[in-house]
Design an enzyme around this catalytic site. Structure first.
Site, PDB file in Angstrom:
ATOM      1  N   ASP A  33      67.915  14.214 -75.526  1.00  0.00           N
ATOM      2  CA  ASP A  33      68.781  14.973 -76.400  1.00  0.00           C
ATOM      3  C   ASP A  33      69.973  13.984 -77.336  1.00  0.00           C
ATOM      4  O   ASP A  33      70.674  13.591 -76.488  1.00  0.00           O
ATOM      5  CB  ASP A  33      69.323  16.233 -75.946  1.00  0.00           C
ATOM      6  CG  ASP A  33      69.569  17.231 -77.016  1.00  0.00           C
ATOM      7  OD1 ASP A  33      68.950  18.224 -76.841  1.00  0.00           O
ATOM      8  OD2 ASP A  33      70.687  17.103 -77.721  1.00  0.00           O
ATOM      9  N   ILE A  34      70.043  14.113 -78.295  1.00  0.00           N
ATOM     10  CA  ILE A  34      70.766  13.474 -79.163  1.00  0.00           C
ATOM     11  C   ILE A  34      72.354  13.673 -78.964  1.00  0.00           C
ATOM     12  O   ILE A  34      73.579  13.221 -79.143  1.00  0.00           O
ATOM     13  CB  ILE A  34      70.559  13.470 -80.644  1.00  0.00           C
ATOM     14  CG1 ILE A  34      71.033  12.194 -81.435  1.00  0.00           C
ATOM     15  CG2 ILE A  34      71.175  14.748 -81.482  1.00  0.00           C
ATOM     16  CD1 ILE A  34      70.641  12.011 -82.836  1.00  0.00           C
ATOM     17  N   ASN A  89      65.434  27.866 -75.757  1.00  0.00           N
ATOM     18  CA  ASN A  89      66.015  28.823 -76.609  1.00  0.00           C
ATOM     19  C   ASN A  89      65.216  29.327 -77.787  1.00  0.00           C
ATOM     20  O   ASN A  89      64.374  28.574 -78.267  1.00  0.00           O
ATOM     21  CB  ASN A  89      67.209  28.199 -77.532  1.00  0.00           C
ATOM     22  CG  ASN A  89      68.247  27.755 -76.505  1.00  0.00           C
ATOM     23  OD1 ASN A  89      68.511  28.691 -75.513  1.00  0.00           O
ATOM     24  ND2 ASN A  89      69.161  26.676 -76.546  1.00  0.00           N
ATOM     25  N   GLY A  95      70.526  30.603 -80.187  1.00  0.00           N
ATOM     26  CA  GLY A  95      71.051  29.204 -80.413  1.00  0.00           C
ATOM     27  C   GLY A  95      69.922  28.514 -80.751  1.00  0.00           C
ATOM     28  O   GLY A  95      70.013  26.943 -80.935  1.00  0.00           O
ATOM     29  N   GLN A  96      68.790  28.893 -80.958  1.00  0.00           N
ATOM     30  CA  GLN A  96      67.475  27.968 -81.405  1.00  0.00           C
ATOM     31  C   GLN A  96      67.761  27.217 -82.562  1.00  0.00           C
ATOM     32  O   GLN A  96      68.145  28.201 -83.771  1.00  0.00           O
ATOM     33  CB  GLN A  96      66.133  28.605 -81.373  1.00  0.00           C
ATOM     34  CG  GLN A  96      64.924  27.744 -81.620  1.00  0.00           C
ATOM     35  CD  GLN A  96      63.565  28.289 -81.689  1.00  0.00           C
ATOM     36  OE1 GLN A  96      63.356  29.627 -81.476  1.00  0.00           O
ATOM     37  NE2 GLN A  96      62.509  27.577 -81.828  1.00  0.00           N
ATOM     38  N   SER A  97      67.974  25.930 -82.950  1.00  0.00           N
ATOM     39  CA  SER A  97      68.336  25.507 -84.026  1.00  0.00           C
ATOM     40  C   SER A  97      67.164  24.434 -84.729  1.00  0.00           C
ATOM     41  O   SER A  97      67.111  24.150 -85.902  1.00  0.00           O
ATOM     42  CB  SER A  97      69.496  24.422 -83.829  1.00  0.00           C
ATOM     43  OG  SER A  97      69.318  23.394 -82.869  1.00  0.00           O
ATOM     44  N   HIS A 102      60.349  23.613 -78.028  1.00  0.00           N
ATOM     45  CA  HIS A 102      60.904  22.440 -77.116  1.00  0.00           C
ATOM     46  C   HIS A 102      61.485  23.135 -75.820  1.00  0.00           C
ATOM     47  O   HIS A 102      62.073  24.069 -75.986  1.00  0.00           O
ATOM     48  CB  HIS A 102      62.026  21.567 -78.113  1.00  0.00           C
ATOM     49  CG  HIS A 102      63.046  22.477 -78.517  1.00  0.00           C
ATOM     50  ND1 HIS A 102      62.898  22.984 -79.770  1.00  0.00           N
ATOM     51  CD2 HIS A 102      64.348  22.555 -78.097  1.00  0.00           C
ATOM     52  CE1 HIS A 102      64.046  23.605 -80.026  1.00  0.00           C
ATOM     53  NE2 HIS A 102      65.036  23.188 -78.950  1.00  0.00           N
ATOM     54  N   HIS A 104      64.609  22.033 -72.886  1.00  0.00           N
ATOM     55  CA  HIS A 104      65.539  21.417 -72.678  1.00  0.00           C
ATOM     56  C   HIS A 104      65.248  21.269 -70.898  1.00  0.00           C
ATOM     57  O   HIS A 104      65.397  22.323 -70.283  1.00  0.00           O
ATOM     58  CB  HIS A 104      66.810  22.095 -72.744  1.00  0.00           C
ATOM     59  CG  HIS A 104      67.158  22.412 -74.187  1.00  0.00           C
ATOM     60  ND1 HIS A 104      68.121  21.520 -75.148  1.00  0.00           N
ATOM     61  CD2 HIS A 104      66.764  23.439 -74.789  1.00  0.00           C
ATOM     62  CE1 HIS A 104      67.996  22.211 -76.087  1.00  0.00           C
ATOM     63  NE2 HIS A 104      67.306  23.211 -76.277  1.00  0.00           N
TER      64      HIS A 104
END
Ligand code: AMP
Length: 116
Positions: A33-34, A89, A95-97, A102, A104
């Site tokens: 994750d960035i 999410n 909070g799914q962006s 995906h 986490h």
């Protein structure tokens, strides 16, 4: 749908957008994750595009199973097998962006419950 124009994670899956990929399988890709929320924070995605984990489970059950197996393999490889968390999410209120499925993998620090 195998790929969606303008989708960030489709771009990573295609190798068009750089990411720190740490593991690959036939149907999935794992990369860091960035903006890590824990010492270990890895995202597992499917190469094919599904919006959510539920859509993946409906459309490709074996892909969903592979994503879970790969998440566990990442946790083991990262040395967090004694305590890690899998989060997917779903929907803006959670909070799914990025609307490409995906999961986490979070670990490497104590993880409190309930989550925020
Ligand atoms: P979510 O908010 O659950 O949809 O998770 C999306 C995650 O993708 C966030 O934790 C972001 O930090 C992460 N992210 C966004 N862009 C990138 C990128 N280019 N490479 C790696 N991770 C990213």
């Amino acid at each position: 749908v195998s790929s969606v124009e303008g989708c960030l994670f489709c771009g990573i899956a295609a190798g068009e957008i750089p990411a720190t990929v740490i593991r690959e399988s036939e149907r999935t890709l794992a990369f860091r994750d960035i903006n890590p929320a824990a010492p270990t924070h890895v995202l597992i995605i499917t190469r094919d595009h599904y919006d959510t984990i539920g859509a993946l489970a409906e459309g490709d059950p074996e892909g969903a199973a592979e994503l879970l197996r790969e998440a566990a393999a990442v946790a083991e490889a990262e040395g967090v097998g004694s305590g890690w968390r899998l989060v997917s999410n779903t929907g803006p209120d959670a909070g799914q962006s990025v609307f490409h499925v995906h999961a986490h993998v979070l670990g490497g620090r104590p993880l409190s419950w309930p989550p925020g």
